[in-house]
Design an enzyme around this catalytic site. Structure first.
Site, mmCIF file in Angstrom:
data_model
loop_
_atom_site.group_PDB
_atom_site.id
_atom_site.type_symbol
_atom_site.label_atom_id
_atom_site.label_comp_id
_atom_site.label_asym_id
_atom_site.label_seq_id
_atom_site.Cartn_x
_atom_site.Cartn_y
_atom_site.Cartn_z
ATOM 1 N N LYS A 16 7.238 10.788 8.981
ATOM 2 C CA LYS A 16 5.311 10.718 8.743
ATOM 3 C C LYS A 16 4.591 9.686 9.645
ATOM 4 C CE LYS A 16 6.108 7.304 4.898
ATOM 5 N NZ LYS A 16 6.467 7.240 3.465
ATOM 6 N N TYR A 58 -8.493 -18.035 24.620
ATOM 7 C CA TYR A 58 -9.474 -17.255 23.745
ATOM 8 C C TYR A 58 -9.520 -18.321 23.133
ATOM 9 C CZ TYR A 58 -11.311 -12.295 26.208
ATOM 10 O OH TYR A 58 -11.469 -11.748 26.892
HETATM 11 C C1 LIG Z 1 7.776 7.069 2.985
HETATM 12 C C2 LIG Z 1 8.661 7.307 2.468
HETATM 13 C C3 LIG Z 1 9.743 7.051 1.897
HETATM 14 C C4 LIG Z 1 10.510 6.550 3.370
HETATM 15 O O1 LIG Z 1 10.152 4.486 2.823
HETATM 16 P P1 LIG Z 1 10.767 3.534 4.179
HETATM 17 O O2 LIG Z 1 10.987 2.387 3.233
HETATM 18 O O3 LIG Z 1 10.577 3.740 5.337
HETATM 19 O O4 LIG Z 1 12.441 4.060 3.395
HETATM 20 C C5 LIG Z 1 10.731 7.943 1.081
HETATM 21 N N1 LIG Z 1 9.615 8.579 0.338
HETATM 22 C C6 LIG Z 1 8.731 8.316 0.124
HETATM 23 C C7 LIG Z 1 8.062 9.243 -0.662
HETATM 24 C C8 LIG Z 1 7.448 7.619 1.614
HETATM 25 O O5 LIG Z 1 6.565 7.998 0.602
#
Ligand SMILES: *Cc1c(COP(=O)(O)O)cnc(C)c1O
Length: 348
Positions: free
Chosen positions: A33, A244
């Site tokens: 994702k 800045y």
């Molecule tokens: C993003 C996500 C994961 C992975 O989590 P990590 O901490 O990056 O390993 C697993 N399950 C779901 C439902 C997620 O949304």
């Protein structure tokens, strides 16, 4: 060419192998994702050897589909007839996490693989456990719907000793999941809660070489190396300020490098004075505020020159987790935040 994010193919393959070493019996859902945690879907081919790949929404499945033939798990599921049709065409497995999705799913005239997400205590997505048996009996004799997996998600897996982990796991174990596959473990749980691995594990951050915990995990190899060139060097006289807001003042004459990266590239503006930057193998320190296009770094410990490249993160000597600590955030946010101005390339 200014800032470059170089994505290591061998590190991706290595980290995926680390997942399998932790959970040899489980199938792997490669979490890709948010454009593969900011690494770009077209640069993470080694992850396509996972059993199934997961994205959050349909737009991501659409972009992923031309790159691999593996099934895609759609974490948000579908809410409309139109999205259902497209998801089926894209060969997605659908997460069912809210009762309002049931009518659309039941209307399907084509085969659908379903992952039923149960809320075991995180109280984000997931149906209540009391609804499960009713949902199962409704779906039971549906011609096209096949239940692939019952899943849930930990709220506190990054703190292995947190009592909520055992509570959620016990709750999940008490569900009547019959013959379905089960899935609970994200990266943190894969590494710290062996009993939560079940049939499918869902690693995300560890695939990209960052630890889900507060400490660094040397087993994992950083995947994204973010670098940028030195555009100028100069000596700041004692008492003069840099950047800045003039927030950093030289206490003695100090040679600094001006580097071509800033928050416009996704380098965090909240990085504090003293955040490490790696130049020619030496850990140097950020001085002054991060601007949109530039940062300034104290280089008194190395004779860096214009054209040398500074590594912002993604090296054994400077991991993204360390940078995250210096800006009160987590590796996830830094990796997903690298902007489109940065040139993305593959490296071995
Ligand atoms: C993003 C996500 C994961 C992975 O989590 P990590 O901490 O990056 O390993 C697993 N399950 C779901 C439902 C997620 O949304």
């Amino acid at each position: 060419m200014q800032a470059v994010a170089a994505i290591s193919q061998s590190a991706l393959a290595h980290n995926l192998a680390v997942v399998s070493a932790h959970a040899p019996q489980a199938k792997v859902v490669g979490m890709v994702k948010s454009d593969a945690y900011g690494h770009h879907l077209d640069l993470i081919t080694p992850l396509f050897t996972a059993d199934i790949l997961a994205v959050s929404e349909l737009s991501e499945a659409r972009r992923l589909r031309p790159l691999t033939q593996k099934p895609i798990l759609l974490l948000s599921g579908v809410f409309t007839e139109k999205d259902l049709q497209e998801a089926i065409q894209l060969n997605c497995h659908l997460v069912f996490h809210d009762l309002s999705q049931l009518a659309i799913l039941m209307s399907s005239q084509h085969a659908v693989k379903l992952w039923i997400k149960i809320d075991t205590g995180m109280h984000r997505l997931g149906i209540a456990a009391q609804s499960l048996s009713d949902v199962l009996s409704q779906i039971d004799n549906h011609k096209h719907i096949q239940i692939e997996c019952i899943m849930s998600h930990f709220a506190c897996a990054d703190e292995p000793m947190h009592p909520k982990n055992t509570q959620q796991l016990d709750f999940f174990n008490q569900l009547d999941t019959k013959d379905f596959y089960r899935s609970m473990a994200n990266s943190a749980a894969i590494m710290s809660q062996v009993k939560s691995q079940f049939d499918y594990v869902r690693p995300g951050i560890m695939l990209y070489g960052a630890s889900p915990f507060a400490n660094i995990d040397e087993q994992l190899m950083p995947v994204m190396e973010l670098s940028a060139p030195i555009l100028s060097t100069k000596t700041i006289k004692a008492g003069e300020a840099v950047g800045y807001g003039a927030t950093w003042k030289a206490d003695k004459d100090t040679r600094i490098a001006i580097i071509g990266i800033g928050y416009g590239d996704g380098y965090p503006r909240h990085a504090k004075n003293g955040t490490p930057v790696l130049i020619n193998g030496t850990l140097c320190t950020l001085v002054g505020r991060v601007s949109m296009d530039l940062i300034c770094v104290d280089i008194k410990q190395t004779n860096a020159q214009i054209g040398d490249r500074a590594i912002l993160w993604g090296n054994d000597k400077l991991r993204v987790e360390t940078v995250a600590l210096h800006c009160q955030t987590i590796a996830y946010e830094l990796l997903t935040g690298v902007s489109t101005r940065v040139t993305f390339t593959q490296r071995a």
